[in-house]
Design an enzyme around this catalytic site. Structure first.
Site, PDB file in Angstrom:
ATOM      1  N   ALA A 205       1.048  -1.037   0.365  1.00 51.88           N
ATOM      2  CA  ALA A 205      -0.132  -0.327   0.074  1.00 51.88           C
ATOM      3  C   ALA A 205       0.430   1.138   0.302  1.00 51.88           C
ATOM      4  CB  ALA A 205      -0.833   0.697   1.736  1.00 51.88           C
ATOM      5  N   ASP A 206       0.179   2.056  -0.631  1.00 53.02           N
ATOM      6  CA  ASP A 206       1.066   3.529  -0.376  1.00 53.02           C
ATOM      7  C   ASP A 206      -0.278   4.586  -0.346  1.00 53.02           C
ATOM      8  OD1 ASP A 206       3.897   4.835  -0.965  1.00 53.02           O
ATOM      9  OD2 ASP A 206       2.538   5.842  -1.729  1.00 53.02           O
TER      10      ASP A 206
END
Length: 200
Positions: free
Chosen positions: A79-80
């Site tokens: 995830a970012d």
């Protein structure tokens, strides 16, 4: 009803917040933390959504390429998260003064927090980007400096943590709260179901 959760799950992130959120959703899962070491520098003219999608995919791909054989069949989650103000991704503070400047920009305004989630297992890939609107109260210079002095902002997109002291600055939120923390759990839940897992 019997719950079918992954035997193990690889988290391509060193974020303690993402780890805690995943364990909130699946307390029994065996999490294996394998961060991806990538250059996360902003690309000129790149939108917030494009940036988080690119980085989430890159993180998942990098970890998959170096995955220990023992974890071959485990889902990989990357995830970012990015804070976007008036269409501009803000990134993370690079210094004390930069953190102060970021919070001065957010003061009295609404901004967007976008998280991209990439979940893959073998050839199966699930990707999504979720955006939440967050509103800040007007902040004084003294409040900002005192908050930055706590150290909390330094590793966080936009220079604040909604799950910590930064919550005092938030006057409104539209959308996913866990997304602002760093991982939209409702999205991860749906992605796991697409891979054939039932966690609830």
């Amino acid at each position: 009803m019997n719950k079918k959760i992954p035997a193990g799950l690889v988290l391509a992130s060193a974020s303690p917040r993402r780890r805690e959120l995943l364990l909130q959703l699946m307390p029994e899962v065996k999490l294996h933390i394998l961060p991806a070491n990538l250059d996360e520098s902003l690309i000129t003219s790149e939108t917030g959504t494009a940036r988080v999608l690119r980085l989430a995919e890159a993180k998942a791909t990098a970890v998959k390429a170096n995955l220990p054989k023992a974890f071959t069949n485990y889902p990989i989650l990357a995830a970012d998260t990015e804070v976007v103000l008036k269409g501009v991704p803000l990134g993370k503070p690079e210094s004390f003064d930069h953190a102060v400047a970021l919070l001065q920009q957010l003061s009295g305004c609404s901004h967007q927090v976008t998280t991209a989630v990439q979940l893959l297992q073998g050839e199966k890939v699930q990707q999504a980007a979720i955006t939440t609107e967050v509103s800040f109260k007007e902040l004084t210079k003294g409040e900002i400096v005192a908050y930055v002095a706590t150290g909390e902002p330094m590793d966080k997109a936009g220079g604040y943590g909604i799950q910590g002291l930064g919550a005092a600055f938030v006057t409104g939120i539209q959308g996913s709260y866990s997304n602002v923390v760093g991982l939209p759990l409702e999205t991860v839940y749906l992605q796991l179901r697409q891979l054939g897992y039932t966690v609830i």
